[in-house]
Write an enzyme that holds these catalytic residues in place. Sequence first.
Site, PDB file in Angstrom:
ATOM      1  N   ASN A  43      -1.152  -8.596  -6.267  1.00  0.00           N
ATOM      2  CA  ASN A  43      -1.317  -7.189  -6.622  1.00  0.00           C
ATOM      3  C   ASN A  43      -1.435  -7.052  -8.137  1.00  0.00           C
ATOM      4  O   ASN A  43      -0.795  -7.782  -8.900  1.00  0.00           O
ATOM      5  CB  ASN A  43      -0.191  -6.321  -6.038  1.00  0.00           C
ATOM      6  CG  ASN A  43       1.202  -6.729  -6.441  1.00  0.00           C
ATOM      7  OD1 ASN A  43       1.474  -7.908  -6.679  1.00  0.00           O
ATOM      8  ND2 ASN A  43       2.094  -5.778  -6.520  1.00  0.00           N
ATOM      9  N   GLU A  45      -1.297  -3.964 -10.777  1.00  0.00           N
ATOM     10  CA  GLU A  45      -1.037  -2.534 -10.958  1.00  0.00           C
ATOM     11  C   GLU A  45      -1.678  -2.006 -12.236  1.00  0.00           C
ATOM     12  O   GLU A  45      -2.137  -2.779 -13.094  1.00  0.00           O
ATOM     13  CB  GLU A  45       0.476  -2.284 -10.967  1.00  0.00           C
ATOM     14  CG  GLU A  45       1.096  -2.615  -9.619  1.00  0.00           C
ATOM     15  CD  GLU A  45       2.579  -2.324  -9.547  1.00  0.00           C
ATOM     16  OE1 GLU A  45       3.110  -2.295  -8.445  1.00  0.00           O
ATOM     17  OE2 GLU A  45       3.208  -2.144 -10.616  1.00  0.00           O
ATOM     18  N   GLU A  56      -4.016  -8.240  -0.956  1.00  0.00           N
ATOM     19  CA  GLU A  56      -4.957  -8.595   0.108  1.00  0.00           C
ATOM     20  C   GLU A  56      -6.383  -8.256  -0.319  1.00  0.00           C
ATOM     21  O   GLU A  56      -7.313  -9.028  -0.121  1.00  0.00           O
ATOM     22  CB  GLU A  56      -4.649  -7.829   1.401  1.00  0.00           C
ATOM     23  CG  GLU A  56      -3.234  -7.933   1.880  1.00  0.00           C
ATOM     24  CD  GLU A  56      -2.356  -6.814   1.326  1.00  0.00           C
ATOM     25  OE1 GLU A  56      -2.285  -6.625   0.086  1.00  0.00           O
ATOM     26  OE2 GLU A  56      -1.728  -6.129   2.147  1.00  0.00           O
ATOM     27  N   CYS A  87      -1.371  -2.149   3.633  1.00  0.00           N
ATOM     28  CA  CYS A  87      -1.621  -0.711   3.695  1.00  0.00           C
ATOM     29  C   CYS A  87      -2.848  -0.440   4.578  1.00  0.00           C
ATOM     30  O   CYS A  87      -3.599  -1.357   4.926  1.00  0.00           O
ATOM     31  CB  CYS A  87      -1.824  -0.145   2.289  1.00  0.00           C
ATOM     32  SG  CYS A  87      -3.410  -0.553   1.525  1.00  0.00           S
TER      33      CYS A  87
END
Length: 131
Positions: A43, A45, A56, A87
């Site tokens: 990830n 951010e 992912e 998600c």
Amino acid sequence: MTDQDRLIAAAAAAARQSYSPYSRYRVGAVVVASNGAEYTGCNVENAAYGASICAEANAITNAVADGVREIDTVAVTCLDGDGCSPCGNCRQIMREFGVRRVILTDPAGDPLEYALDDLLPRSFGPEDLQD
Ligand SMILES: [Zn+2]
């Protein structure tokens, strides 16, 4: 070491590269393309939260950038919290490239395996938009 354990270990290694100064929730993913090639992602951010990228999605876009169009498996794990789950956006991204198998981890870090159909029932994909 099982295939699941190996993929989760690779996802955990990717998670260690996570850029997550806001959530401090480090996530990593490994994609196994249909040709067997593997790609990782973490990830990433952003101060503008909506510009953040899931692990992912990062792994899948790495695969696509290398020419992959069919993906068999995605393994995802996190180094913080009580396990993680893709998600809705990432589930749909997986659907686009035909992912069949999704490996997650439970709060103890043990692998959990799902069919994408179980995580995204009644979905639609590219074949539904072709003439
Ligand atoms: Zn996501």
